[in-house]
Write a protein that holds these residues in place. Structure first.
Motif, PDB file in Angstrom:
ATOM      1  N   LEU A 175      36.896  24.434 -22.234  1.00  0.00           N
ATOM      2  CA  LEU A 175      35.634  24.860 -21.641  1.00  0.00           C
ATOM      3  C   LEU A 175      35.769  26.272 -21.080  1.00  0.00           C
ATOM      4  N   PRO A 179      33.090  22.502 -14.891  1.00  0.00           N
ATOM      5  CA  PRO A 179      32.009  22.129 -13.959  1.00  0.00           C
ATOM      6  C   PRO A 179      32.544  21.587 -12.636  1.00  0.00           C
ATOM      7  N   GLN A 255      25.173  18.114 -22.816  1.00  0.00           N
ATOM      8  CA  GLN A 255      26.283  18.701 -22.061  1.00  0.00           C
ATOM      9  C   GLN A 255      25.942  18.800 -20.577  1.00  0.00           C
ATOM     10  N   ASN A 259      28.042  17.247 -17.328  1.00  0.00           N
ATOM     11  CA  ASN A 259      28.691  18.153 -16.384  1.00  0.00           C
ATOM     12  C   ASN A 259      28.716  17.587 -14.974  1.00  0.00           C
ATOM     13  N   GLY A 260      29.851  17.716 -14.334  1.00  0.00           N
ATOM     14  CA  GLY A 260      29.895  17.539 -12.895  1.00  0.00           C
ATOM     15  C   GLY A 260      30.113  16.158 -12.371  1.00  0.00           C
ATOM     16  N   ARG A 283      34.480  17.229 -18.852  1.00  0.00           N
ATOM     17  CA  ARG A 283      33.400  17.852 -18.082  1.00  0.00           C
ATOM     18  C   ARG A 283      33.252  17.253 -16.691  1.00  0.00           C
TER      19      ARG A 283
END
Length: 349
Positions: A175, A179, A255, A259-260, A283
């Motif tokens: 990446l 994230p 995506q 994320n996160g 991610r």
């Protein structure tokens, strides 16, 4: 170096592997031939004929290496184009038909198993994405050969093949930006909507959590098909108040939803590597996977449950309610291309 890359049933993970391979290994003259991932029974047995009719001129060329997925009927292809036998032949196993669970209504895929086996016998080098894939293939072949009418001396040659086989995963692209991770309140399903992914166990646990008032969000994504298990329609109604999305998402939105953080769950009966789970973990999601198949070699104990509905319920309830602290974010760098580029180059060289 001229490499012919053959993908006879270009599922999402197969396409990802082929495209990243061609992008990462420069200085190679790649020629890619692929066939769409539909009409499985025809594809796995008929791919040499399809290519003979459509790609005769390409296959008549000379190549240094033929790199094919295990769906390719390599033995027949080399019979149709004998000069390809002079190239180094590598077969890559994303999965194997000997370990694929069959539903009660399915006819056993004997021809698919034979294509896998003949491809392995015709190859100079065998490569599997996990040790589980390798071991289940050879174990399945041994059991399969016991059904033949002759008592064939298969043990020694199969063991030689197993010892010489390589294990190289499908690597992830690193990446550009990692994230931030939020508390795990979102549960993610990003698998194919098919019976072998065992959605019944997944949704049964979520029904129970919902009925008990445990707060959570739910993102159900992944690839859908014309025929899908009935549990999905039931879950869309019963879990409506938890849903943040339902069904396949555009890539950018997909995506963003990964994320996160969140918890990406697997209940599957069939997994040889599990790129969807790996991508979510990369991610920031906490993977929660059953203690079977390929998962013990990929995920530490903290990310595995015992494979039962009760085990999944206990872990999800504890993580969601904070009675058990979720483990540290999983380090996914060992799965990424920088760790595997040289091994893949050596495979070709």
């Amino acid at each position: 170096m001229r490499v012919l890359l053959l993908s006879a049933y270009e599922a999402v993970s197969h396409r990802y592997w082929a495209n990243s391979l061609m992008a990462e290994l420069t200085g190679v003259e790649w020629t890619l031939l692929s066939l769409p991932p539909r009409h499985f029974a025809w594809r796995i047995r008929g791919n040499p004929l399809s290519w003979w009719l459509k790609e005769h001129a390409t296959l008549s060329q000379r190549f240094d290496v033929v790199l094919a997925t295990s769906m390719v009927d390599m033995a027949t292809l080399v019979g149709l184009f004998p000069h390809l036998g002079q190239a180094r032949k590598i077969v890559y196993f994303h999965e194997n038909q000997f370990a694929y669970p069959e539903s009660s209504g399915q006819v056993p895929q004997v021809e698919a198993k034979m294509v896998n086996l003949y491809a392995a016998l015709a190859a100079d080098t065998l490569v599997f994405n996990t040790a589980y894939n390798r071991d289940s293939f050879f174990s399945g072949v041994r059991q399969f050969l016991k059904k033949m009418p002759e008592n064939l001396p298969a043990a020694a040659p199969l063991e030689r093949l197993r010892r010489s086989a390589k294990v190289l995963p499908v690597p992830l692209q690193p990446l550009a930006q990692v994230p931030d991770v939020a508390p795990p309140r979102r549960i993610v399903w990003n698998h194919r909507w098919e019976y072998d992914k065992n959605p019944e166990d997944f949704f049964a646990v979520l029904f129970r959590l919902s009925e008990e008032g445990v707060p959570f969000e739910l993102a159900v994504m992944g690839q859908r098909f014309r025929d899908e298990p009935a549990i999905f329609a039931e879950a869309q109604v019963r879990l409506a108040q938890h849903l943040v999305c339902w069904g396949p998402q555009p890539e950018e939105q997909y995506q963003a939803l990964l994320n996160g953080g969140g918890i990406v769950v697997s209940t599957t009966w069939h997994e040889f590597q599990g790129l969807a789970i790996m991508e979510a973990a990369q991610r920031g999601a906490w993977p929660l996977v059953p203690d079977r198949l390929c998962f013990p070699e990929l995920y530490p104990d903290a990310y595995r449950y015992d494979g039962t509905r009760e085990g999944l319920y206990q872990r999800l309830a504890a993580w969601l309610q904070g009675t058990m602290t979720a483990p540290e974010r999983l380090d996914t760098s060992p799965w990424e291309w920088p760790q595997w580029r040289e091994a893949y180059r050596q495979l070709l060289d």
